[in-house]
Design a protein around this motif. Structure first.
Motif, PDB file in Angstrom:
ATOM      1  N   LEU A 196       0.825  -1.209   0.000  1.00 46.81           N
ATOM      2  CA  LEU A 196       0.000   0.000   0.000  1.00 46.81           C
ATOM      3  C   LEU A 196       0.859   1.258   0.000  1.00 46.81           C
ATOM      4  CD1 LEU A 196      -3.020  -0.784   2.361  1.00 46.81           C
ATOM      5  CD2 LEU A 196      -2.989  -0.639  -0.130  1.00 46.81           C
ATOM      6  N   LEU A 197       1.996   1.220   0.665  1.00 49.50           N
ATOM      7  CA  LEU A 197       2.886   2.382   0.667  1.00 49.50           C
ATOM      8  C   LEU A 197       3.428   2.655  -0.740  1.00 49.50           C
ATOM      9  CD1 LEU A 197       4.337   4.559   2.291  1.00 49.50           C
ATOM     10  CD2 LEU A 197       6.170   2.906   2.718  1.00 49.50           C
ATOM     11  N   VAL A 198       3.834   1.605  -1.436  1.00 47.96           N
ATOM     12  CA  VAL A 198       4.316   1.750  -2.817  1.00 47.96           C
ATOM     13  C   VAL A 198       3.221   2.304  -3.715  1.00 47.96           C
ATOM     14  CG1 VAL A 198       5.030   0.431  -4.849  1.00 47.96           C
ATOM     15  CG2 VAL A 198       6.133   0.013  -2.663  1.00 47.96           C
ATOM     16  N   ALA A 199       1.985   1.785  -3.556  1.00 48.08           N
ATOM     17  CA  ALA A 199       0.859   2.266  -4.363  1.00 48.08           C
ATOM     18  C   ALA A 199       0.527   3.713  -4.023  1.00 48.08           C
ATOM     19  CB  ALA A 199      -0.353   1.365  -4.134  1.00 48.08           C
ATOM     20  N   GLN A 200       0.580   4.053  -2.746  1.00 48.40           N
ATOM     21  CA  GLN A 200       0.290   5.414  -2.290  1.00 48.40           C
ATOM     22  C   GLN A 200       1.278   6.412  -2.883  1.00 48.40           C
ATOM     23  OE1 GLN A 200      -0.736   5.678   1.965  1.00 48.40           O
ATOM     24  NE2 GLN A 200       0.673   7.391   2.105  1.00 48.40           N
TER      25      GLN A 200
END
Length: 282
Positions: free
Chosen positions: A104-108
């Motif tokens: 989720l951090l990478v996507a964010q």
């Protein structure tokens, strides 16, 4: 789960925590395996209490853990490329079983609006420290509110499988993409290691899927399987753990050979150690 009409498949030991023996039964209609008995929700937590369960930590204590996180970084880039290829514009993404939040951090950081669900308080706190947001349950989320929903090696952990699939259908936008990654008990490494195959991971893996099972389970909710992709790194990771369960040590060379051969076999029979399934609404 009623297993009275199911065929006995294999007895498997919980090598990582309890050393208890569990039975696998085959649902021949769906072509999937079912763990029996399945722990109650009150009992389930104790079976996750293993220092080897590294998906719930950011630990890099050993060479194995360092290698795991290095490969995980490569896999995160591939996952991001996949969701970007499926959706023309970046919208909202839900990761069910988000762990320590790396995906989720990478996507964010790539421009996606992100939210996660994660039952482990320890993993969730690590993710929140990175700036990842969570809700406690899927029931809190509005209908048809996500462009992408992901479950990376999570569906096999879900106690109420039919309810989970219905919730995924409810939450996905009509034009959205659902991405499910699960182990494949029909792979070469599964056949080779048998009762020692680490991806059986009883009893925290309640279900063991084939391609047929995923297709039929989601068809019931009017969802179409549109793409199947291999997870080639998984054969090496699973083989390492399987060697440990079988012989008491990891046997890196042997595990590498088995993992490599599983991927070679997968090119011809399309039965890799793990698969990523992309599903869409009809």
């Amino acid at each position: 789960m009623d297993i009275s009409n199911k065929k006995h498949f294999l007895a498997v030991t919980d090598y990582s925590v309890s050393k208890e023996i569990f039975e696998l039964y085959q649902d021949e209609e769906l072509d999937m395996l079912i763990t029996h008995p399945q722990p109650s929700l009150d009992e389930l937590g104790k079976y996750y209490e293993s220092t080897d369960y590294i998906s719930h930590t950011d630990s890099k204590r050993t060479l194995f853990e360092k290698a795991y996180h290095f490969v995980k970084g490569i896999a995160l880039k591939k996952k991001l490329n996949l969701i970007n290829s499926l959706q023309k514009t970046k919208g909202a993404i839900l990761d069910v079983g988000a762990g320590t939040g790396e995906f989720l951090l990478v996507a964010q950081l790539n421009g996606w609006q992100t939210i996660g669900v994660e039952p482990s308080d320890k993993a969730k706190q690590i993710a929140r420290n990175k700036g990842v947001s969570f809700v406690d349950t899927l029931a809190q989320l509005e209908d048809h509110s996500f462009d992408v929903i992901t479950m990376w090696h999570v569906l096999e952990h879900v106690p109420d499988l039919n309810h989970q699939i219905k919730e995924l259908k409810r939450l996905l936008k009509p034009t959205g993409s659902l991405i499910i990654a699960v182990p494949n008990f029909k792979s070469f490494d599964a056949q080779y290691y048998g009762k020692y195959w680490a991806a059986y991971d009883v009893p925290i893996h309640f279900w063991h899927f084939s391609k047929t099972a995923i297709q039929k389970l989601f068809q019931k909710e009017q969802m179409e399987l549109v793409k199947i992709l291999p997870m080639k790194f998984d054969s090496f990771y699973v083989s390492l753990l399987s060697e440990k369960y079988k012989t008491g040590r990891m046997n890196f060379a042997k595990a590498f050979f088995v993992g490599l051969w599983s991927n070679i076999k997968g090119k011809s029979d399309l039965e890799y150690s793990s698969h990523i399934y992309v599903l869409k609404n009809w």
